[in-house]
Design a protein around this motif. Structure first.
Motif, PDB file in Angstrom:
ATOM      1  N   ALA A   1      75.914  25.060  40.481  1.00 41.18           N
ATOM      2  CA  ALA A   1      74.803  25.575  39.668  1.00 41.18           C
ATOM      3  C   ALA A   1      75.349  26.059  38.335  1.00 41.18           C
ATOM      4  O   ALA A   1      76.527  26.406  38.207  1.00 41.18           O
ATOM      5  CB  ALA A   1      74.100  26.716  40.394  1.00 41.18           C
ATOM      6  N   VAL A   2      74.477  26.053  37.325  1.00 38.75           N
ATOM      7  CA  VAL A   2      74.785  26.645  36.028  1.00 38.75           C
ATOM      8  C   VAL A   2      73.836  27.824  35.848  1.00 38.75           C
ATOM      9  O   VAL A   2      72.644  27.730  36.160  1.00 38.75           O
ATOM     10  CB  VAL A   2      74.643  25.620  34.874  1.00 38.75           C
ATOM     11  CG1 VAL A   2      73.252  25.001  34.854  1.00 38.75           C
ATOM     12  CG2 VAL A   2      74.940  26.272  33.526  1.00 38.75           C
ATOM     13  N   SER A   3      74.360  28.944  35.386  1.00 37.70           N
ATOM     14  CA  SER A   3      73.533  30.141  35.250  1.00 37.70           C
ATOM     15  C   SER A   3      73.869  30.858  33.950  1.00 37.70           C
ATOM     16  O   SER A   3      74.949  30.670  33.376  1.00 37.70           O
ATOM     17  CB  SER A   3      73.746  31.088  36.438  1.00 37.70           C
ATOM     18  OG  SER A   3      75.092  31.512  36.497  1.00 37.70           O
TER      19      SER A   3
ATOM     20  N   ASP B   1      72.384  34.551  31.326  1.00 39.12           N
ATOM     21  CA  ASP B   1      71.397  35.547  30.915  1.00 39.12           C
ATOM     22  C   ASP B   1      71.046  35.250  29.456  1.00 39.12           C
ATOM     23  O   ASP B   1      71.930  34.894  28.674  1.00 39.12           O
ATOM     24  CB  ASP B   1      71.954  36.971  31.014  1.00 39.12           C
ATOM     25  CG  ASP B   1      72.188  37.400  32.454  1.00 39.12           C
ATOM     26  OD1 ASP B   1      71.738  36.682  33.360  1.00 39.12           O
ATOM     27  OD2 ASP B   1      72.837  38.443  32.650  1.00 39.12           O
TER      28      ASP B   1
ATOM     29  N   PRO C   1      67.530  36.579  33.507  1.00 37.21           N
ATOM     30  CA  PRO C   1      68.488  35.677  34.164  1.00 37.21           C
ATOM     31  C   PRO C   1      67.871  34.293  34.366  1.00 37.21           C
ATOM     32  O   PRO C   1      66.650  34.147  34.478  1.00 37.21           O
ATOM     33  CB  PRO C   1      68.736  36.374  35.503  1.00 37.21           C
ATOM     34  CG  PRO C   1      67.447  37.096  35.778  1.00 37.21           C
ATOM     35  CD  PRO C   1      66.893  37.516  34.446  1.00 37.21           C
ATOM     36  N   TRP C   2      68.737  33.265  34.423  1.00 37.10           N
ATOM     37  CA  TRP C   2      68.271  31.899  34.681  1.00 37.10           C
ATOM     38  C   TRP C   2      69.360  31.148  35.426  1.00 37.10           C
ATOM     39  O   TRP C   2      70.550  31.379  35.191  1.00 37.10           O
ATOM     40  CB  TRP C   2      67.962  31.183  33.370  1.00 37.10           C
ATOM     41  CG  TRP C   2      67.600  29.730  33.551  1.00 37.10           C
ATOM     42  CD1 TRP C   2      66.371  29.203  33.808  1.00 37.10           C
ATOM     43  CD2 TRP C   2      68.505  28.614  33.524  1.00 37.10           C
ATOM     44  NE1 TRP C   2      66.439  27.843  33.925  1.00 37.10           N
ATOM     45  CE2 TRP C   2      67.741  27.447  33.760  1.00 37.10           C
ATOM     46  CE3 TRP C   2      69.872  28.500  33.319  1.00 37.10           C
ATOM     47  CZ2 TRP C   2      68.305  26.187  33.785  1.00 37.10           C
ATOM     48  CZ3 TRP C   2      70.454  27.235  33.356  1.00 37.10           C
ATOM     49  CH2 TRP C   2      69.671  26.094  33.582  1.00 37.10           C
ATOM     50  N   LYS C   3      68.927  30.257  36.337  1.00 36.31           N
ATOM     51  CA  LYS C   3      69.888  29.436  37.077  1.00 36.31           C
ATOM     52  C   LYS C   3      69.324  28.034  37.235  1.00 36.31           C
ATOM     53  O   LYS C   3      68.131  27.849  37.492  1.00 36.31           O
ATOM     54  CB  LYS C   3      70.184  30.046  38.438  1.00 36.31           C
ATOM     55  CG  LYS C   3      71.173  29.221  39.280  1.00 36.31           C
ATOM     56  CD  LYS C   3      71.403  29.839  40.648  1.00 36.31           C
ATOM     57  CE  LYS C   3      72.276  31.070  40.559  1.00 36.31           C
ATOM     58  NZ  LYS C   3      72.650  31.582  41.903  1.00 36.31           N
TER      59      LYS C   3
ATOM     60  N   ASP D   1      69.995  24.177  39.154  1.00 37.79           N
ATOM     61  CA  ASP D   1      70.669  23.535  40.288  1.00 37.79           C
ATOM     62  C   ASP D   1      71.263  22.200  39.843  1.00 37.79           C
ATOM     63  O   ASP D   1      70.547  21.232  39.579  1.00 37.79           O
ATOM     64  CB  ASP D   1      69.659  23.310  41.411  1.00 37.79           C
ATOM     65  CG  ASP D   1      70.290  22.693  42.650  1.00 37.79           C
ATOM     66  OD1 ASP D   1      71.522  22.584  42.687  1.00 37.79           O
ATOM     67  OD2 ASP D   1      69.534  22.329  43.570  1.00 37.79           O
TER      68      ASP D   1
ATOM     69  N   LYS E   1      76.979  35.647  30.012  1.00 40.67           N
ATOM     70  CA  LYS E   1      77.304  35.330  31.404  1.00 40.67           C
ATOM     71  C   LYS E   1      76.976  33.890  31.762  1.00 40.67           C
ATOM     72  O   LYS E   1      76.471  33.611  32.863  1.00 40.67           O
ATOM     73  CB  LYS E   1      76.569  36.289  32.358  1.00 40.67           C
ATOM     74  CG  LYS E   1      76.962  37.745  32.200  1.00 40.67           C
ATOM     75  CD  LYS E   1      76.235  38.620  33.190  1.00 40.67           C
ATOM     76  CE  LYS E   1      76.635  40.089  33.051  1.00 40.67           C
ATOM     77  NZ  LYS E   1      75.915  40.974  33.984  1.00 40.67           N
TER      78      LYS E   1
ATOM     79  N   ARG F   1      79.446  27.242  38.563  1.00 46.67           N
ATOM     80  CA  ARG F   1      80.169  27.654  39.778  1.00 46.67           C
ATOM     81  C   ARG F   1      79.486  27.078  41.011  1.00 46.67           C
ATOM     82  O   ARG F   1      78.354  26.599  40.965  1.00 46.67           O
ATOM     83  CB  ARG F   1      80.201  29.177  39.890  1.00 46.67           C
ATOM     84  CG  ARG F   1      78.829  29.824  39.835  1.00 46.67           C
ATOM     85  CD  ARG F   1      78.884  31.294  40.287  1.00 46.67           C
ATOM     86  NE  ARG F   1      79.663  32.085  39.370  1.00 46.67           N
ATOM     87  CZ  ARG F   1      79.156  32.770  38.347  1.00 46.67           C
ATOM     88  NH1 ARG F   1      77.855  32.701  38.090  1.00 46.67           N
ATOM     89  NH2 ARG F   1      79.924  33.512  37.570  1.00 46.67           N
TER      90      ARG F   1
ATOM     91  N   ARG G   1      77.738  27.671  44.625  1.00 47.10           N
ATOM     92  CA  ARG G   1      76.832  28.722  45.069  1.00 47.10           C
ATOM     93  C   ARG G   1      77.602  29.724  45.936  1.00 47.10           C
ATOM     94  O   ARG G   1      78.486  29.400  46.654  1.00 47.10           O
ATOM     95  CB  ARG G   1      75.664  28.156  45.878  1.00 47.10           C
ATOM     96  CG  ARG G   1      74.688  27.367  45.026  1.00 47.10           C
ATOM     97  CD  ARG G   1      73.410  27.139  45.809  1.00 47.10           C
ATOM     98  NE  ARG G   1      72.577  26.133  45.190  1.00 47.10           N
ATOM     99  CZ  ARG G   1      71.801  26.331  44.147  1.00 47.10           C
ATOM    100  NH1 ARG G   1      71.754  27.520  43.604  1.00 47.10           N
ATOM    101  NH2 ARG G   1      71.071  25.350  43.672  1.00 47.10           N
TER     102      ARG G   1
END
Length: 489
Positions: free
Chosen positions: A407-409, A411, A452-454, A456, A483, A487, A489
């Motif tokens: 995943a990529v995440s 803020d 925040p955002w994520k 998949d 941030k 990574r 999960r």
């Protein structure tokens, strides 16, 4: 009687609702304020030497001389350190290395649907009593000539100080296209001109790494007949008399909100005329922030009242950083440097992509187009991208294995405008073929807090095996990003 009442009601219905143009006019009145951003690295000694080098064949001695002259001139203008020719007696050494420089211009063609003449037909003209020819129009693909200009400079700044070495990215990219109706800027006329622009951008970033550097901001003045005299003074740069004019009396309603906003602009402009590390500078900024907040409280629906509060918040962060910088220099000058530099806690790194979320992973260099590292209150260094006039990007290359659960995440926080945010992920699929995918973060939202955002990565098709780069794209506003990580999960 009914007709008279009806006319009154219709007249009321035609009155437009209040909007931003009532306070700021259709054509916005802007003034440019020059604030200064503190350097990324603190020079601790009294003397500094500058070295500029490159192993790239594309980099000429003129390019190296331009960078060196810009950095040395800025250090001399700062008037805090003395520039020396040789690194051996210098307390601090600034070394700029240009690893690569490329510039390319090429012509291309884009086809657009245009409404053009596609033929003729005959039809009977009753008046003339004969057949006449009529033009026939329709949509056809028509070629539009394009000029494509792209370039890149990879550069870094290493600063050796008594407290140890620090390294800062000074690279940048250029990627523009112009059609036959556009005005082509000077840098896009030749590859030599584009190379010079990229070198100048690298020089500016090298200067910003070790010196206080200009960070101009645009401030809008509220327009009202009662404020006209003060506005004219402010537009000519006379902010002291403008402040006196706007402070002569108070008003009610929207006019008072507009007056307080303009008072904030004057206080902010006067703050920027003072040394960034001085208490008077911070006091002026606090007065500006108070005036902006009062204007916003009187009219919370006015969208142009929110952005200046964020702008002054950034300026306050700059002011605190400048004060800390000068205090650290004073401690070193007094011989009170304290413990061994290796024992000092590391400073907060800029936002970085992290392999598998490892907290100690060192970030690769970001490449910006209309972006930079900014200081955010409560978070420290974050990415800031200004896509108000044209798209802004921040790109980081990497090599991260991406399994099914990757995943990529991040803020993000919209600082100004109605910003759209996207993430472009470059990756190789399981067969080793390069792929690109774009993920929507925000389709458009106004200023607010951190969100925040994520995304998949495992849902992408074809599935990624290795992520090779990530690009943050911002359109329509200014956005801060923190941030950002790739990574498992």
């Amino acid at each position: 009687m009914r007709r008279a009442v009806l006319l009154v009601l219709v007249g009321c219905a035609l009155i437009p609702p209040p909007d931003s143009s009532a306070k700021f006019g259709i054509s916005k009145t802007r003034v440019t304020l020059t604030r200064y951003r503190p350097p990324d690295v603190v020079l601790l000694g009294d003397t500094v030497a500058v070295r500029v080098s490159s192993d790239s064949r594309a980099v000429t001695s003129a390019h190296l001389g331009l960078v060196r002259n810009r950095v040395e001139d800025a250090l001399r203008a700062w008037n805090v350190v003395r520039v020396v020719d040789s690194p051996s007696p210098a307390d601090d050494v600034v070394e700029v290395t240009i690893d690569d420089l490329t510039a390319r211009l090429r012509d291309s063609v884009r086809y657009e649907d245009k409404y053009v003449k596609i033929g003729e037909r005959e039809e009977w003209d009753e008046k003339k009593q004969k057949n006449v020819k009529k033009d026939v129009y329709g949509y056809r693909k028509q070629p539009v000539n394009l000029k494509l200009a792209s370039g890149r400079i990879d550069a870094r700044v290493r600063v050796d100080t008594p407290a140890g070495p620090r390294e800062v990215d000074a690279g940048s990219t250029y990627d523009e296209r112009f059609d036959e109706n556009d005005r082509v800027p000077a840098e896009a006329y030749s590859e030599d001109a584009l190379e010079k622009l990229l070198v100048e951008q690298a020089a500016a970033r090298a200067v910003a790494a070790v010196c206080f550097s200009p960070d101009p901001v645009q401030a809008m003045l509220a327009v009202d007949g009662e404020l006209k005299t003060g506005n004219q003074l402010a537009q000519s740069g006379q902010f002291e008399p403008a402040l006196a004019e706007w402070s002569r009396r108070t008003y009610k309603g929207d006019t008072e909100a507009a007056r307080l906003h303009n008072v904030g602009v004057a206080q902010e402009a006067l703050a920027y005329k003072l040394p960034v590390d001085s208490p008077d500078h911070r006091r002026r900024l606090e007065q500006a922030a108070e005036a902006y907040r009062k204007a916003h409280d009187l009219d919370p629906g006015e969208k142009y009242f929110a952005e200046p509060i964020q702008r002054v918040e950034t300026s306050m962060v700059y002011a605190r950083a400048a004060a800390d910088l000068m205090a650290e220099r004073a401690r070193w000058a007094a011989g009170d440097s304290g413990r061994d530099p290796a024992a000092r806690p590391p400073g907060r790194r800029p936002a970085a992509l992290v392999d598998d979320g490892a907290p100690g992973a060192a970030p690769a260099a970001w490449t910006f187009d209309r972006g930079s590292i900014a200081l955010d209150s409560g978070r420290g260094n974050v990415l800031q991208l200004d896509g108000t006039d044209r798209p802004a990007t921040a790109t980081q290359r990497m090599d991260v294995a991406a399994g099914a659960g990757a995943a990529v995440s991040l803020d993000y926080k919209v600082v100004a405008g109605e910003a759209q945010v996207r993430i472009r992920v470059g990756y190789e699929d399981e067969g080793g073929k390069p792929r690109v995918a774009t993920l929507e973060v925000s389709l458009g939202e106004g200023p607010g807090g951190w969100s925040p955002w994520k995304g998949d990565l495992g849902a992408l098709r074809p599935r990624p095996a290795h992520v090779t780069d990530v690009k943050v794209l911002v359109v329509g506003g200014t956005v801060r990003v923190d941030k950002l990580a790739v990574r498992e999960r």
